[in-house]
Write a protein that holds these residues in place. Structure first.
Motif, mmCIF file in Angstrom:
data_model
loop_
_atom_site.group_PDB
_atom_site.id
_atom_site.type_symbol
_atom_site.label_atom_id
_atom_site.label_comp_id
_atom_site.label_asym_id
_atom_site.label_seq_id
_atom_site.Cartn_x
_atom_site.Cartn_y
_atom_site.Cartn_z
ATOM 1 N N ILE A 4 0.814 -1.097 -0.035
ATOM 2 C CA ILE A 4 -0.068 -0.063 -0.003
ATOM 3 C C ILE A 4 0.734 1.166 0.082
ATOM 4 O O ILE A 4 0.779 2.145 -0.786
ATOM 5 C CB ILE A 4 -0.952 0.051 1.261
ATOM 6 N N GLU A 187 -9.648 3.209 -4.747
ATOM 7 C CA GLU A 187 -9.408 1.996 -3.621
ATOM 8 C C GLU A 187 -7.758 1.617 -4.097
ATOM 9 O O GLU A 187 -7.520 1.419 -5.031
ATOM 10 C CB GLU A 187 -10.231 0.815 -3.999
ATOM 11 N N ASP A 189 -6.538 -0.793 -1.707
ATOM 12 C CA ASP A 189 -6.294 -2.135 -1.457
ATOM 13 C C ASP A 189 -7.788 -2.733 -0.543
ATOM 14 O O ASP A 189 -8.075 -2.034 0.201
ATOM 15 C CB ASP A 189 -5.206 -2.430 -0.476
ATOM 16 N N GLY A 190 -8.447 -3.401 -1.324
ATOM 17 C CA GLY A 190 -9.552 -3.895 -0.879
ATOM 18 C C GLY A 190 -9.601 -5.267 -0.287
ATOM 19 O O GLY A 190 -10.754 -5.958 -0.220
ATOM 20 N N ASP A 192 -9.695 -6.074 2.749
ATOM 21 C CA ASP A 192 -10.814 -5.897 3.622
ATOM 22 C C ASP A 192 -11.696 -5.079 3.053
ATOM 23 O O ASP A 192 -11.661 -3.874 3.299
ATOM 24 C CB ASP A 192 -10.194 -5.737 4.758
ATOM 25 N N LYS A 195 -13.470 -2.243 5.038
ATOM 26 C CA LYS A 195 -12.781 -1.031 5.172
ATOM 27 C C LYS A 195 -11.262 -0.880 4.410
ATOM 28 O O LYS A 195 -10.361 -1.282 4.804
ATOM 29 C CB LYS A 195 -12.333 -0.719 6.811
ATOM 30 N N PRO A 196 -11.768 -0.584 2.962
ATOM 31 C CA PRO A 196 -10.783 -0.596 2.022
ATOM 32 C C PRO A 196 -9.683 0.466 2.466
ATOM 33 O O PRO A 196 -9.867 1.521 2.716
ATOM 34 C CB PRO A 196 -11.355 -0.677 0.756
ATOM 35 N N TRP A 197 -8.518 0.469 1.883
ATOM 36 C CA TRP A 197 -7.605 1.692 2.135
ATOM 37 C C TRP A 197 -7.862 2.500 0.922
ATOM 38 O O TRP A 197 -8.102 2.086 -0.241
ATOM 39 C CB TRP A 197 -6.143 0.906 1.767
ATOM 40 N N THR A 198 -7.697 3.799 1.199
ATOM 41 C CA THR A 198 -8.026 4.583 0.007
ATOM 42 C C THR A 198 -6.855 5.865 -0.171
ATOM 43 O O THR A 198 -6.095 5.765 0.890
ATOM 44 C CB THR A 198 -9.345 5.277 0.069
ATOM 45 N N GLN A 227 -8.002 3.862 6.106
ATOM 46 C CA GLN A 227 -8.934 2.645 5.778
ATOM 47 C C GLN A 227 -9.893 3.493 5.955
ATOM 48 O O GLN A 227 -10.461 4.199 6.997
ATOM 49 C CB GLN A 227 -8.718 1.461 6.652
ATOM 50 N N THR A 229 -14.414 3.178 5.976
ATOM 51 C CA THR A 229 -15.230 2.102 6.328
ATOM 52 C C THR A 229 -16.384 2.044 5.234
ATOM 53 O O THR A 229 -16.613 3.069 4.410
ATOM 54 C CB THR A 229 -15.961 2.303 7.679
#
Length: 304
Positions: A4, A187, A189-190, A192, A195-198, A227, A229
């Protein structure tokens, strides 16, 4: 997690970079200030260069200096010529990095770094000058390219490159001026999906979305990468979703079946797209290609 932050900060040419070289102007650049305000004695025009940071590597190749690079970091993977280069992990111990780079006998190390890590001090103690660039926005990248052009005496090429980039940036901003600003979720990293990273404020992606005529729904977040939600994403109801993790297997189809995501306007309207995260996150010449890609996806009515 590591991928990330590498994607955001390191880790990434106006068009396809060729293997051509640029004529180096005679004379020594002398002492220059890098982006961190450090005075670096360049000495003679560098003939042996080490590049740390995928962004820096792409800039040096765009300046026609690929044949002078004797080593780079392990994440420098563009242009294809980098595959054959000796590489070092810039996240190894300072002693390991120093030993490897000193062994390459460089005249100078160019690196994209936002602080002065221990390995920089160690290299300088071994007599190897290190010149750092630290662009914080799209237009800063142009300044960093010009600075590297000055340090390598390729000013003519760096000016040509940045003028072309500025024209392309202006073409996008002129086209989107006065238009509506669709809400965009990017996005990183999705893994999760709850709560994906943005990409938040201060990131290159945030700047790209703004320049492309969009509104980053994470633009008021707590940091450059965080992250978000799924509840917050649903509340923001983005018009467009851009998937920077498409290279890792995320697809518009996989996003559509995530719990709750079918309610998002972008998903309902089919405005979920994969994008090249390297171009969008690397502080190099290809950032204009990312901008044009973002603009086409955010404002398809303006860019046929």
């Amino acid at each position: 997690m590591k991928r990330i932050f590498l994607s955001l900060f390191l880790a990434a040419l106006v068009t396809v970079i060729g293997a051509c070289t640029t004529t180096i102007a005679p004379g020594a650049p002398g002492t220059l200030q890098d982006d961190l305000g450090r005075s670096v004695n360049i000495g003679e025009v560098p003939g042996r260069i080490v590049s740390i940071g995928a962004s820096t590597t792409e800039i040096l190749f765009a300046l026609g200096l690929g044949d002078r690079i004797v080593g780079c970091d392990k994440y420098s993977d563009y242009p294809p010529e980098t595959a054959k280069m000796p590489k070092v992990d810039a996240f190894s111990s300072p002693a390991t990095i120093t030993e490897i780079i000193v062994g390459w006998e460089p005249d100078i190390v160019f690196a994209l770094w936002y602080s002065v890590p221990d390995w920089v001090t160690s290299l300088e103690n071994h007599g190897v000058p290190v010149f750092l660039i630290a662009p914080k926005g799209v237009h800063d990248i142009l300044s960093s390219i010009e600075l590297l052009g000055k340090a390598t005496r390729t000013e003519e090429r760096s000016t040509e490159l940045t003028v072309g980039m500025q024209k392309r940036i202006k073409a996008v901003t002129d086209a989107t001026a006065g238009s509506s600003r669709p809400k965009v979720f990017y996005e990183i990293d999705g893994t999760d999906p709850t709560k994906p990273w943005t990409a938040g404020p201060g990131s290159f992606v945030d700047d790209l979305i703004r320049l492309a005529g969009g509104e980053n729904v994470a633009g008021t977040g707590p940091s450059e990468g965080f992250q978000m939600t799924v509840e917050a994403i649903l509340d923001s109801d983005p018009d467009v979703v851009l998937l920077g993790d498409v290279l890792w297997g995320t697809t518009p189809e996989s996003v559509a079946v995530r719990p709750g995501w079918s309610k998002i306007k972008a998903v309902k309207d089919g405005h979920v797209y994969g994008v090249n995260s390297d171009m969008a996150s690397r502080a190099g010449p290809r950032i204009v290609e990312a901008l044009e890609e973002f603009a086409r996806l955010i404002h398809p009515e303006l860019f046929k």
